[in-house]
Design an enzyme around this catalytic site. Structure first.
Site, PDB file in Angstrom:
ATOM      1  N   HIS A  57       1.166   5.475  -1.701  1.00  0.00           N
ATOM      2  CA  HIS A  57       0.667   6.584  -2.524  1.00  0.00           C
ATOM      3  C   HIS A  57       1.869   7.176  -3.247  1.00  0.00           C
ATOM      4  O   HIS A  57       2.776   7.708  -2.588  1.00  0.00           O
ATOM      5  CB  HIS A  57       0.042   7.673  -1.652  1.00  0.00           C
ATOM      6  CG  HIS A  57      -1.079   7.171  -0.798  1.00  0.00           C
ATOM      7  ND1 HIS A  57      -2.401   7.265  -1.165  1.00  0.00           N
ATOM      8  CD2 HIS A  57      -1.078   6.532   0.410  1.00  0.00           C
ATOM      9  CE1 HIS A  57      -3.163   6.719  -0.223  1.00  0.00           C
ATOM     10  NE2 HIS A  57      -2.380   6.268   0.743  1.00  0.00           N
TER      11      HIS A  57
ATOM     12  N   HIS B 226      -3.593  -0.788   6.807  1.00  0.00           N
ATOM     13  CA  HIS B 226      -2.949   0.024   7.844  1.00  0.00           C
ATOM     14  C   HIS B 226      -3.704  -0.018   9.175  1.00  0.00           C
ATOM     15  O   HIS B 226      -4.213   0.989   9.653  1.00  0.00           O
ATOM     16  CB  HIS B 226      -2.722   1.471   7.396  1.00  0.00           C
ATOM     17  CG  HIS B 226      -3.863   2.112   6.625  1.00  0.00           C
ATOM     18  ND1 HIS B 226      -5.141   2.168   7.105  1.00  0.00           N
ATOM     19  CD2 HIS B 226      -3.902   2.703   5.416  1.00  0.00           C
ATOM     20  CE1 HIS B 226      -5.903   2.789   6.226  1.00  0.00           C
ATOM     21  NE2 HIS B 226      -5.169   3.114   5.186  1.00  0.00           N
TER      22      HIS B 226
ATOM     23  N   HIS C 106     -10.033   1.011   3.648  1.00  0.00           N
ATOM     24  CA  HIS C 106      -9.689   2.033   4.645  1.00  0.00           C
ATOM     25  C   HIS C 106     -10.762   1.917   5.720  1.00  0.00           C
ATOM     26  O   HIS C 106     -11.901   2.349   5.518  1.00  0.00           O
ATOM     27  CB  HIS C 106      -9.662   3.432   4.024  1.00  0.00           C
ATOM     28  CG  HIS C 106      -9.261   4.485   5.023  1.00  0.00           C
ATOM     29  ND1 HIS C 106      -8.033   5.112   5.006  1.00  0.00           N
ATOM     30  CD2 HIS C 106      -9.908   4.973   6.112  1.00  0.00           C
ATOM     31  CE1 HIS C 106      -7.957   5.948   6.030  1.00  0.00           C
ATOM     32  NE2 HIS C 106      -9.082   5.897   6.723  1.00  0.00           N
TER      33      HIS C 106
ATOM     34  N   LYS D 109     -10.160  -0.653  -4.078  1.00  0.00           N
ATOM     35  CA  LYS D 109      -9.989   0.037  -2.808  1.00  0.00           C
ATOM     36  C   LYS D 109     -11.295   0.671  -2.380  1.00  0.00           C
ATOM     37  O   LYS D 109     -11.912   1.402  -3.158  1.00  0.00           O
ATOM     38  CB  LYS D 109      -8.907   1.121  -2.969  1.00  0.00           C
ATOM     39  CG  LYS D 109      -8.733   2.022  -1.744  1.00  0.00           C
ATOM     40  CD  LYS D 109      -8.105   1.285  -0.587  1.00  0.00           C
ATOM     41  CE  LYS D 109      -8.062   2.132   0.674  1.00  0.00           C
ATOM     42  NZ  LYS D 109      -6.733   2.463   1.112  1.00  0.00           N
TER      43      LYS D 109
ATOM     44  N   HIS E 161       0.874  -1.190   0.000  1.00  0.00           N
ATOM     45  CA  HIS E 161       0.000   0.000   0.000  1.00  0.00           C
ATOM     46  C   HIS E 161       0.901   1.226   0.000  1.00  0.00           C
ATOM     47  O   HIS E 161       1.558   1.510   0.997  1.00  0.00           O
ATOM     48  CB  HIS E 161      -0.886  -0.018   1.258  1.00  0.00           C
ATOM     49  CG  HIS E 161      -1.717   1.201   1.470  1.00  0.00           C
ATOM     50  ND1 HIS E 161      -3.025   1.132   1.894  1.00  0.00           N
ATOM     51  CD2 HIS E 161      -1.455   2.526   1.358  1.00  0.00           C
ATOM     52  CE1 HIS E 161      -3.518   2.345   2.040  1.00  0.00           C
ATOM     53  NE2 HIS E 161      -2.563   3.217   1.723  1.00  0.00           N
TER      54      HIS E 161
ATOM     55  N   ASP F 213       2.174   2.775   3.494  1.00  0.00           N
ATOM     56  CA  ASP F 213       1.216   3.878   3.402  1.00  0.00           C
ATOM     57  C   ASP F 213       1.954   5.204   3.258  1.00  0.00           C
ATOM     58  O   ASP F 213       1.476   6.249   3.709  1.00  0.00           O
ATOM     59  CB  ASP F 213       0.272   3.921   4.616  1.00  0.00           C
ATOM     60  CG  ASP F 213      -0.955   4.791   4.347  1.00  0.00           C
ATOM     61  OD1 ASP F 213      -1.194   5.153   3.182  1.00  0.00           O
ATOM     62  OD2 ASP F 213      -1.666   5.109   5.311  1.00  0.00           O
TER      63      ASP F 213
HETATM   64  O1  DOR Z   1      -2.732   9.604   6.169  1.00  0.00           O
HETATM   65  C1  DOR Z   1      -3.240   9.258   5.122  1.00  0.00           C
HETATM   66  N1  DOR Z   1      -2.860   9.801   3.947  1.00  0.00           N
HETATM   67  N2  DOR Z   1      -4.205   8.342   5.157  1.00  0.00           N
HETATM   68  C2  DOR Z   1      -4.909   8.028   4.077  1.00  0.00           C
HETATM   69  O2  DOR Z   1      -5.801   7.213   4.178  1.00  0.00           O
HETATM   70  C3  DOR Z   1      -4.661   8.694   2.776  1.00  0.00           C
HETATM   71  C4  DOR Z   1      -3.315   9.242   2.712  1.00  0.00           C
HETATM   72  C5  DOR Z   1      -3.118  10.218   1.574  1.00  0.00           C
HETATM   73  O3  DOR Z   1      -3.505   9.907   0.444  1.00  0.00           O
HETATM   74  O4  DOR Z   1      -2.564  11.287   1.806  1.00  0.00           O
HETATM   75 ZN    ZN Z   2      -2.992   5.134   2.344  1.00  0.00          ZN
END
Ligand code: DOR
Ligand code: ZN
Length: 343
Positions: A15, A174, A136, A99, A13, A247
């Protein structure tokens, strides 16, 4: 010199964003991991196979030439996702999961799902075609204390989803609470969970130690020490149900250090080093490879990687920031020293 050699891990996971932010962060993830599950919460969200394939090409074109890295794409579930889209996702070798963002739960989740019942047809199709659901797991209810939102999601929505779709593969992403760990441990083998480095290393005091520390703010938010200890036990205890997810969620420093700062910790710069720290502190370095390199591919039914990586005991300082083009981001533990270093 003390070294630790592991099968190359995957990040289940992450981003990586797009545009200049993608070009700033992708080398970190591609150095640390062979593959990564890519979050679809872009603006606009990645909701179709066609969009995910275009996004995959953008990611691949940003990966440094000498690095081999495989983005494992996911689709953002919405109430209007069609059953045909679910089938074509299940058919595609590049799409590995859907997701589920409860609408309003986190960054770019507005297009998410406000009532899980709205997606029961899609979940039924996912169960039938055996494509995993990544969740989530937080309720969206401003009357619910922010520290209780995961616990509440588990006892209501997760309970219902796993009861109504007993064959669906589900990853509670997470996890941050003892209740979530307990639920996943008690569920069947098709229910697993991932754990971030920040939730293993820190409790909620880190956000407020001597002042507000926005780089420790993520969602789900850090919890009390008793929950951190439950997560450490889950990650280091040898269960196949728990695996690595950074994450890593980069936001511009200016948007983190802000009157209304964004949620997300950037950890891709030192992901394995951070996990090595927590596993070593808990006398469990021998369990790191299962957690980081084996449990994830086994759950996703992908081959384990054959390459290896080596960590060496050699202290290094995390930079204060990473900058590129017009992007500046502040990494987790900026300016601090870590004792393990990925070679
Ligand atoms: O802290 C986070 N940031 N939690 C999430 O679920 C999304 C993520 C983000 O995309 O910035
Ligand atoms: Zn995330």
């Amino acid at each position: 010199m003390k070294t630790l050699t592991l099968t190359k891990p995957d990040d289940w996971h992450v981003h990586v964003r797009n545009g200049a932010l993608l070009r700033t962060v992708i080398a970190h993830t591609a150095k640390q991991f062979a593959r990564a599950i890519i979050m679809p919460n872009l603006k606009p969200p990645v909701t179709t196979v066609a969009q995910a394939l275009a996004y995959r090409e953008e990611i691949l074109s940003a990966v440094p030439a000498e690095t081999s890295f495989e983005p494992l794409m996911t689709l953002y579930m919405t109430a209007s996702t069609s059953v045909e889209e679910v089938k074509s996702a299940a058919d595609s070798p590049y799409i590995h999961a859907f997701k589920l963002y409860p609408a309003g739960a986190t960054t770019n989740s507005d297009a998410g799902v406000s009532d899980v019942k709205q997606i029961y047809r899609q979940l039924e199709t996912m169960e039938k075609f055996d494509i995993p659901l990544l969740i989530h797991g937080e309720v969206v209810d401003e009357r619910c204390d922010i520290f209780d939102r995961e616990k509440q999601f588990v006892s209501t929505h997760l309970e219902a989803i796993t009861r109504d779709f007993p064959g669906l593969r589900v990853v509670l992403e997470h996890v941050t609470t003892a209740e979530a760990v307990y639920f996943v441990e008690s569920a069947g083998p098709n229910v697993a969970a991932t754990i971030t480095p920040q939730h293993l290393l820190f409790n909620r005091n880190a956000i407020l130690a001597g002042g507000i520390r926005p780089h420790f703010y993520c969602l789900p938010i850090l919890k009390r020490e008793e929950h951190r200890l439950a997560l450490v036990r889950a990650a280091t205890g040898g269960s196949q149900k728990f695996f690595l997810c950074t994450d890593s969620a980069p936001h511009l420093t200016a948007l983190k250090e802000n009157a209304c700062g964004c949620a997300g910790c950037y950890s891709a710069h030192a992901a394995l080093e951070l996990y090595a720290k927590v596993f070593e502190e808990n006398g469990a370095l021998d369990k790191l490879e299962n957690f980081a390199s084996f449990n994830g591919p086994d759950f996703y039914r992908l081959p384990r990687n054959s390459e290896v990586v080596t960590l060496i005991k050699s202290p290094w300082n995390i930079p204060d920031f990473y900058a590129n083009e017009d992007v500046r981001i502040t990494p987790l533990l900026a300016g601090e020293t870590l004792s393990w270093k990925l070679q």
